[in-house]
Design a protein around this motif. Structure first.
Motif, PDB file in Angstrom:
ATOM      1  N   ALA A 192       0.837  -1.202   0.000  1.00 20.39           N
ATOM      2  CA  ALA A 192       0.000   0.000   0.000  1.00 20.39           C
ATOM      3  C   ALA A 192       0.870   1.249   0.000  1.00 20.39           C
ATOM      4  N   ALA A 193       1.973   1.205   0.750  1.00 24.37           N
ATOM      5  CA  ALA A 193       2.872   2.360   0.813  1.00 24.37           C
ATOM      6  C   ALA A 193       3.459   2.675  -0.557  1.00 24.37           C
ATOM      7  N   ARG A 194       3.739   1.640  -1.365  1.00 20.14           N
ATOM      8  CA  ARG A 194       4.292   1.883  -2.703  1.00 20.14           C
ATOM      9  C   ARG A 194       3.329   2.745  -3.532  1.00 20.14           C
ATOM     10  N   ALA A 195       2.051   2.379  -3.528  1.00 22.87           N
ATOM     11  CA  ALA A 195       1.065   3.141  -4.292  1.00 22.87           C
ATOM     12  C   ALA A 195       0.941   4.564  -3.747  1.00 22.87           C
ATOM     13  N   ILE A 196       0.961   4.689  -2.421  1.00 20.36           N
ATOM     14  CA  ILE A 196       0.791   5.996  -1.785  1.00 20.36           C
ATOM     15  C   ILE A 196       1.995   6.899  -2.042  1.00 20.36           C
ATOM     16  N   VAL A 197       3.193   6.351  -1.926  1.00 18.66           N
ATOM     17  CA  VAL A 197       4.407   7.142  -2.197  1.00 18.66           C
ATOM     18  C   VAL A 197       4.421   7.605  -3.652  1.00 18.66           C
ATOM     19  N   ALA A 198       4.080   6.710  -4.579  1.00 20.05           N
ATOM     20  CA  ALA A 198       4.044   7.095  -5.997  1.00 20.05           C
ATOM     21  C   ALA A 198       3.028   8.204  -6.238  1.00 20.05           C
ATOM     22  N   ALA A 199       1.869   8.076  -5.605  1.00 21.32           N
ATOM     23  CA  ALA A 199       0.812   9.075  -5.772  1.00 21.32           C
ATOM     24  C   ALA A 199       1.254  10.433  -5.215  1.00 21.32           C
ATOM     25  N   LEU A 200       1.818  10.446  -4.029  1.00 21.13           N
ATOM     26  CA  LEU A 200       2.215  11.705  -3.388  1.00 21.13           C
ATOM     27  C   LEU A 200       3.403  12.347  -4.100  1.00 21.13           C
TER      28      LEU A 200
ATOM     29  N   VAL B  73       8.777  11.854   3.864  1.00 24.88           N
ATOM     30  CA  VAL B  73       9.566  11.202   4.906  1.00 24.88           C
ATOM     31  C   VAL B  73       8.930   9.826   5.094  1.00 24.88           C
ATOM     32  N   LEU B  74       9.629   8.783   4.659  1.00 24.91           N
ATOM     33  CA  LEU B  74       9.082   7.433   4.699  1.00 24.91           C
ATOM     34  C   LEU B  74       9.675   6.675   5.873  1.00 24.91           C
ATOM     35  N   ALA B  75       8.793   6.178   6.730  1.00 26.60           N
ATOM     36  CA  ALA B  75       9.230   5.516   7.959  1.00 26.60           C
ATOM     37  C   ALA B  75       8.900   4.027   7.927  1.00 26.60           C
ATOM     38  N   GLY B  76       9.887   3.216   8.236  1.00 29.84           N
ATOM     39  CA  GLY B  76       9.672   1.778   8.311  1.00 29.84           C
ATOM     40  C   GLY B  76      10.555   1.168   9.375  1.00 29.84           C
ATOM     41  N   ARG B  77      10.297  -0.095   9.688  1.00 26.18           N
ATOM     42  CA  ARG B  77      11.160  -0.779  10.658  1.00 26.18           C
ATOM     43  C   ARG B  77      12.567  -0.956  10.098  1.00 26.18           C
ATOM     44  N   ASP B  78      12.688  -0.982   8.771  1.00 24.61           N
ATOM     45  CA  ASP B  78      13.984  -1.087   8.099  1.00 24.61           C
ATOM     46  C   ASP B  78      14.184   0.155   7.231  1.00 24.61           C
ATOM     47  N   PRO B  79      14.900   1.158   7.735  1.00 25.17           N
ATOM     48  CA  PRO B  79      15.094   2.390   6.954  1.00 25.17           C
ATOM     49  C   PRO B  79      15.746   2.142   5.599  1.00 25.17           C
ATOM     50  N   ALA B  80      16.561   1.099   5.486  1.00 21.07           N
ATOM     51  CA  ALA B  80      17.195   0.793   4.196  1.00 21.07           C
ATOM     52  C   ALA B  80      16.137   0.392   3.168  1.00 21.07           C
ATOM     53  N   LYS B  81      15.136  -0.355   3.612  1.00 19.63           N
ATOM     54  CA  LYS B  81      14.034  -0.730   2.710  1.00 19.63           C
ATOM     55  C   LYS B  81      13.250   0.513   2.296  1.00 19.63           C
ATOM     56  N   ALA B  82      13.041   1.415   3.252  1.00 18.28           N
ATOM     57  CA  ALA B  82      12.332   2.667   2.951  1.00 18.28           C
ATOM     58  C   ALA B  82      13.114   3.490   1.933  1.00 18.28           C
ATOM     59  N   ARG B  83      14.438   3.563   2.112  1.00 21.19           N
ATOM     60  CA  ARG B  83      15.279   4.312   1.177  1.00 21.19           C
ATOM     61  C   ARG B  83      15.211   3.715  -0.225  1.00 21.19           C
ATOM     62  N   ALA B  84      15.266   2.380  -0.289  1.00 21.64           N
ATOM     63  CA  ALA B  84      15.225   1.702  -1.587  1.00 21.64           C
ATOM     64  C   ALA B  84      13.891   1.948  -2.281  1.00 21.64           C
ATOM     65  N   LEU B  85      12.806   1.964  -1.510  1.00 21.45           N
ATOM     66  CA  LEU B  85      11.476   2.202  -2.077  1.00 21.45           C
ATOM     67  C   LEU B  85      11.399   3.612  -2.663  1.00 21.45           C
ATOM     68  N   LEU B  86      11.912   4.592  -1.932  1.00 20.55           N
ATOM     69  CA  LEU B  86      11.913   5.978  -2.419  1.00 20.55           C
ATOM     70  C   LEU B  86      12.753   6.117  -3.690  1.00 20.55           C
ATOM     71  N   ASP B  87      13.930   5.495  -3.684  1.00 25.95           N
ATOM     72  CA  ASP B  87      14.822   5.593  -4.844  1.00 25.95           C
ATOM     73  C   ASP B  87      14.221   4.905  -6.063  1.00 25.95           C
ATOM     74  N   ASP B  88      13.454   3.859  -5.834  1.00 26.63           N
ATOM     75  CA  ASP B  88      12.824   3.120  -6.925  1.00 26.63           C
ATOM     76  C   ASP B  88      11.675   3.924  -7.538  1.00 26.63           C
ATOM     77  N   LEU B  89      10.843   4.526  -6.679  1.00 24.77           N
ATOM     78  CA  LEU B  89       9.621   5.187  -7.151  1.00 24.77           C
ATOM     79  C   LEU B  89       9.843   6.624  -7.603  1.00 24.77           C
ATOM     80  N   ASP B  90      10.784   7.326  -6.974  1.00 28.35           N
ATOM     81  CA  ASP B  90      11.025   8.728  -7.346  1.00 28.35           C
ATOM     82  C   ASP B  90      12.507   9.052  -7.146  1.00 28.35           C
ATOM     83  N   PRO B  91      13.347   8.495  -8.020  1.00 31.48           N
ATOM     84  CA  PRO B  91      14.797   8.585  -7.806  1.00 31.48           C
ATOM     85  C   PRO B  91      15.342  10.003  -7.750  1.00 31.48           C
ATOM     86  N   GLY B  92      14.656  10.956  -8.384  1.00 32.31           N
ATOM     87  CA  GLY B  92      15.170  12.324  -8.379  1.00 32.31           C
ATOM     88  C   GLY B  92      14.634  13.171  -7.235  1.00 32.31           C
TER      89      GLY B  92
END
Length: 284
Positions: free
Chosen positions: A133-141, A149-168
């Motif tokens: 669900a966060a993937r769809a929401i991050v892409a939309a926003l 600011v994406l928060a997860g139990r694993d910040p590395a996973k959060a960073r990877a998700l951000l870089d994947d969906l909106d690398p710039g």
């Protein structure tokens, strides 16, 4: 005599509210069609879609967990947004084969449209959770110009998700525990700014741990949005209202994403003037 039909597939499927929502709209519009729930195991996905391709009455399906990624290689075309998110929740037969869409993203944004139509000096969203669900929401926003600011139990996973969906994008990844403890951060003047706090995780859902979020992390005037639907009025939303914030509940996204799918299945928009009655049915 067979009638046109759409359905929702998943494993499990009994908990899905989609048949109630789509059935409600079909009845209101007087459309002679059905909407069903169909239990499909992971190993049966290919056979399911092969059979539906041959069914002239089939208008498409919604896709729930755990199939939103697994269906992608079985489709003929992906809508660009679904491709970017990497998840499909709506499949429809179109000329040339089966097309995959993601209506979670526009469904999530729907109750925020009035806010997003305004001009802002800066837009920021604190998004809690790094699942599907966060993937769809991050892409939309990100598509609406928000810094996230994406928060997860694993910040590395959060960073990877951000870089994947909106690398710039100028986004930030943090540990979700960061928001549990009070902060003495002094927020500046929020005039002309849009601030969102979004729970995109299952935390706070019945049977799940509560979401630990200290209200000192919320800027004045922030809008709180919790996608959890059971309960609809979560502890997070209650605490946010008590602190003077505006809130949006999970039924808003649930109904919104269904509306976009309904239009693709049945060729017309659902009767949204009955949303209050639909909400009553969903919560009774």
């Amino acid at each position: 005599m067979s009638r046109p039909f759409a359905e929702v597939i998943g494993d499990p499927i009994a908990q899905s509210k989609s048949p109630l929502i789509h059935g409600f709209w079909l009845e209101k519009l007087g459309i002679a069609a059905d909407y069903r729930a169909c239990h499909v195991l992971a190993g049966d996905l290919a056979d399911y879609l092969a059979a539906r391709r041959r069914d002239a009455h089939w208008r498409g399906c919604n896709v729930t967990m755990p199939h939103k990624q697994a269906v992608i290689p079985l489709l003929d075309r992906l809508d660009p947004l679904a491709e970017r998110i990497g998840a499909v929740n709506t499949i429809v037969p179109e000329a040339g084969g089966l097309a995959g869409y993601n209506t979670d993203a526009p469904g999530f944004l729907e109750p925020l449209r009035a806010d997003l139509a305004e001009r802002h000096l800066f837009r920021m969203a604190r998004v809690l959770g790094t699942g599907g669900a966060a993937r769809a929401i991050v892409a939309a926003l990100a598509g609406e110009g928000l810094t996230i600011v994406l928060a997860g139990r694993d910040p590395a996973k959060a960073r990877a998700l951000l870089d994947d969906l909106d690398p710039g994008g100028d986004h930030h990844a943090v540990d979700i525990a960061h928001f549990a403890d009070p902060t003495d951060f002094a927020f500046d003047d929020r005039q002309g700014l849009l601030d969102l706090v979004v729970n995109a995780s299952p935390l706070g859902m019945a049977g799940q741990p509560l979401l630990a979020f200290d209200m000192s992390h919320a800027p004045p005037g922030a809008v709180f949005y919790d996608i959890v639907t059971h309960p609809v009025d979560t502890r997070l939303l209650q605490a946010a209202r008590a602190a003077g914030h505006r809130t949006v509940d999970g039924l808003s996204m649930l109904i919104g994403q269904a509306a976009f799918a309904f239009a693709r299945f049945f060729g017309q928009a659902p009767p949204r003037e009955h949303d209050a009655e639909l909400r009553e049915k969903l919560t009774s």
